[in-house]
Design a protein around this motif. Structure first.
Motif, PDB file in Angstrom:
ATOM      1  N   HIS A  57     -21.580 -15.298  -5.751  1.00  9.92           N
ATOM      2  CA  HIS A  57     -20.494 -14.551  -6.370  1.00  9.92           C
ATOM      3  C   HIS A  57     -19.298 -14.445  -5.430  1.00  9.92           C
ATOM      4  O   HIS A  57     -19.391 -14.699  -4.226  1.00  9.92           O
ATOM      5  N   ALA A  58     -18.177 -14.033  -5.997  1.00  9.12           N
ATOM      6  CA  ALA A  58     -16.937 -13.951  -5.222  1.00  9.12           C
ATOM      7  C   ALA A  58     -17.094 -13.045  -4.005  1.00  9.12           C
ATOM      8  O   ALA A  58     -16.607 -13.360  -2.916  1.00  9.12           O
ATOM      9  N   ARG A  59     -17.793 -11.927  -4.164  1.00  4.67           N
ATOM     10  CA  ARG A  59     -17.986 -11.001  -3.035  1.00  4.67           C
ATOM     11  C   ARG A  59     -18.849 -11.653  -1.957  1.00  4.67           C
ATOM     12  O   ARG A  59     -18.579 -11.497  -0.756  1.00  4.67           O
ATOM     13  N   GLY A  60     -19.864 -12.380  -2.340  1.00  4.29           N
ATOM     14  CA  GLY A  60     -20.694 -13.071  -1.362  1.00  4.29           C
ATOM     15  C   GLY A  60     -19.920 -14.137  -0.618  1.00  4.29           C
ATOM     16  O   GLY A  60     -20.096 -14.327   0.590  1.00  4.29           O
ATOM     17  N   ALA A  61     -19.050 -14.840  -1.334  1.00  6.91           N
ATOM     18  CA  ALA A  61     -18.231 -15.869  -0.697  1.00  6.91           C
ATOM     19  C   ALA A  61     -17.294 -15.252   0.340  1.00  6.91           C
ATOM     20  O   ALA A  61     -17.033 -15.856   1.395  1.00  6.91           O
ATOM     21  N   GLU A  62     -16.787 -14.049   0.061  1.00 11.11           N
ATOM     22  CA  GLU A  62     -15.930 -13.361   1.027  1.00 11.11           C
ATOM     23  C   GLU A  62     -16.688 -13.069   2.323  1.00 11.11           C
ATOM     24  O   GLU A  62     -16.150 -13.236   3.427  1.00 11.11           O
ATOM     25  N   VAL A  63     -17.929 -12.621   2.193  1.00 14.66           N
ATOM     26  CA  VAL A  63     -18.739 -12.318   3.376  1.00 14.66           C
ATOM     27  C   VAL A  63     -18.964 -13.583   4.197  1.00 14.66           C
ATOM     28  O   VAL A  63     -18.820 -13.580   5.431  1.00 14.66           O
ATOM     29  N   LEU A  64     -19.308 -14.687   3.527  1.00 13.58           N
ATOM     30  CA  LEU A  64     -19.537 -15.930   4.246  1.00 13.58           C
ATOM     31  C   LEU A  64     -18.282 -16.424   4.947  1.00 13.58           C
ATOM     32  O   LEU A  64     -18.346 -16.929   6.079  1.00 13.58           O
ATOM     33  N   ALA A  66     -15.950 -14.589   6.141  1.00 12.43           N
ATOM     34  CA  ALA A  66     -15.721 -13.733   7.306  1.00 12.43           C
ATOM     35  C   ALA A  66     -16.645 -14.120   8.462  1.00 12.43           C
ATOM     36  O   ALA A  66     -16.237 -14.107   9.630  1.00 12.43           O
ATOM     37  N   LEU A  67     -17.886 -14.471   8.143  1.00 10.85           N
ATOM     38  CA  LEU A  67     -18.845 -14.842   9.184  1.00 10.85           C
ATOM     39  C   LEU A  67     -18.620 -16.265   9.686  1.00 10.85           C
ATOM     40  O   LEU A  67     -18.840 -16.556  10.869  1.00 10.85           O
ATOM     41  N   PHE A  68     -18.212 -17.144   8.785  1.00  7.50           N
ATOM     42  CA  PHE A  68     -18.003 -18.553   9.124  1.00  7.50           C
ATOM     43  C   PHE A  68     -16.600 -18.970   8.675  1.00  7.50           C
ATOM     44  O   PHE A  68     -16.424 -19.391   7.528  1.00  7.50           O
ATOM     45  N   PRO A  69     -15.602 -18.834   9.525  1.00  5.54           N
ATOM     46  CA  PRO A  69     -14.247 -19.240   9.132  1.00  5.54           C
ATOM     47  C   PRO A  69     -14.221 -20.669   8.603  1.00  5.54           C
ATOM     48  O   PRO A  69     -14.899 -21.556   9.116  1.00  5.54           O
ATOM     49  N   ARG A  70     -13.469 -20.866   7.523  1.00  7.25           N
ATOM     50  CA  ARG A  70     -13.328 -22.158   6.850  1.00  7.25           C
ATOM     51  C   ARG A  70     -14.642 -22.624   6.204  1.00  7.25           C
ATOM     52  O   ARG A  70     -14.803 -23.803   5.917  1.00  7.25           O
ATOM     53  N   PHE A  71     -15.536 -21.693   5.964  1.00 13.68           N
ATOM     54  CA  PHE A  71     -16.812 -22.095   5.360  1.00 13.68           C
ATOM     55  C   PHE A  71     -16.595 -22.710   3.983  1.00 13.68           C
ATOM     56  O   PHE A  71     -17.233 -23.703   3.631  1.00 13.68           O
TER      57      PHE A  71
END
Length: 439
Positions: A57-64, A66-71
């Motif tokens: 989901h969009a919220r999960g993608a935001e977390v990823l 933040a943890l992995f720039p350019r993920f």
């Protein structure tokens, strides 16, 4: 004994994210995994659900991100398909088609294999993180109320490893409850809700000459009458992932003819067209008796120091609803936040209570829908939520405003209270349809 060392059980999605977070607070982070992990590892026994579509989901993608720039860009390079949840998604509710307007919420479509492989590659670049595969963890090491490591076997030889903090991210197959019982720590019975649903899926090769105006097409089930649904998403650049869902005893067959006949019964005929004309890229896989399970670790007052649990090891929700990866990401976001000011090895319940608050929102949404298929009469509060959900779906085909609010909540970008905002509430309760959709 080691010092400044963290150990994560499970190298799946949740375990890899946990390792990334812990790498900022611990000098040495080791991830132990039952499966063997080769560079070309695709489907593995520890992740049977990888044969079905996964929604980040969009919220999960935001977390990823933040943890992995350019993920996101890296995932696109690996074949993921970026889509707007509004304009690029074709969604059929039992009450009609959802509006197709641009909503500004972007999601990425990829297989679980591609997502995990991309994250694992990034995690292994961290200098203080390592993965030890082929380890069957059989229990916890402990000393006077503190977990000090794990024991098990590797290559038929005893395996022991010590750590200041152990994190169980081993998924829905976690053995943490019996491991804790061996230490005299007893957990309350888990909450279990039978979803009464099945999921049958197959991967297809993309057909270049089939012109479609969407990247994901979906038809939703809804208790008590609409028992059949399905989803098809463009994934990994060159494939479609088709998944047919059934509820209340209905299930798509796992043979080729039966799978196609089931797809043909859906209102969204684009799904049936792909099943009929595209070339299969995998076998048909079916998972049945899908349910939701919540281990309420936050209620264990004598929870041992040095131990945390997250992801599906705490709460595994019916995968038909697609919350699993996003929920695990949110758990790791809580881990990242709390580690800034707390030694969670000494205050583990602080984290478990934060995890419980995160689980509660998704749990209510998923179980409210699934309890509609049960034989027992649910509590009044659940029946009220079910009634409102039915009214909501009646309003969606005629209102972009209502659909926008619905999507932002289901994508976990907003809290469910947004569905009670005055402008949304008026349209839902009045049954107003401000404009008709074109399909």
């Amino acid at each position: 004994m080691y010092s400044d060392r963290a150990l994560v059980i499970g190298a799946g999605f949740a375990g890899l994210l946990a390792a990334r977070v812990l790498s900022e607070s611990y000098g040495d982070v080791v991830v132990v995994e039952r499966d063997r992990l080769a560079a070309d590892t695709r489907y593995r026994s520890g992740v049977p659900q990888a044969h079905h579509p996964h929604a980040l989901h969009a919220r999960g993608a935001e977390v990823l991100s933040a943890l992995f720039p350019r993920f996101g860009d890296e995932l696109v390079d690996a074949g993921a398909v970026r889509a707007d949840v509004g304009s690029d998604h074709l969604v059929r509710f039992p009450t009609g088609w959802a509006p197709r307007d641009h909503l500004g919420l972007s999601v990425l479509s990829a297989t679980r294999v591609t997502i995990e492989r991309t994250i694992r590659r990034r995690v292994l670049k961290l200098p203080n993180v390592s993965i030890v595969d082929g380890v069957a963890v059989e229990g916890l090491l402990h000393d006077r109320g503190t977990v000090t490591g794990v024991h098990g076997t590797r290559d038929d030889r005893p395996f022991t490893d010590y750590a200041d903090l152990v994190v169980d991210a081993s998924g829905h197959g976690s053995k943490l409850v019996p491991w804790l019982a061996e230490q005299g720590v007893h957990c309350p019975a888990p909450m279990i809700v039978n979803g009464h649903t099945t999921c049958t899926s197959r991967l297809y090769h993309l057909t270049e000459d089939l012109e479609l105006d969407w990247k994901t097409a979906r038809e939703l089930t809804q208790a008590p009458r609409t028992r059949r649904g399905g989803t098809v998403s463009e994934v990994d650049g060159r494939h479609w992932f088709v998944s047919l869902s059934g509820a209340d005893g209905d299930a798509a067959p796992d043979d080729e003819d039966g799978f196609a006949e089931y797809a043909a019964t859906l209102q969204c005929q684009d799904i049936a067209e792909i099943v009929k004309t595209a070339s299969p890229a995998s076998a048909i896989h079916r998972s049945g008796t899908l349910r939701s399970r919540w281990n309420r670790y936050h209620q264990v007052q004598d929870w041992p120091r040095g131990l945390l649990a997250l992801g599906d090891a705490v709460a595994s929700l019916n995968p038909v609803h697609g919350h699993g990866m996003t929920l695990a990401a949110l758990h790791c976001a809580e881990l990242h936040h709390l580690l800034q000011g707390h030694d969670l090895a000494k205050e583990p319940l602080l984290f478990q209570r934060a995890v419980a608050r995160t689980v509660q929102v998704a749990w209510k949404e998923v179980t409210t829908a699934d309890l509609g298929w049960g034989d027992r009469k649910p509590p009044l509060r659940t029946r009220l939520r079910q009634w409102y959900a039915r009214r909501l779906t009646q309003a969606i085909p005629g209102s972009t405003r209502v659909y926008r609010a619905y999507v932002r909540v289901t994508q976990m970008a907003d809290r469910p209270v947004k569905l009670l905002a005055p402008a949304v509430l008026w349209r839902v309760l009045s049954g107003s349809r401000l404009r008709a959709t074109g399909r």
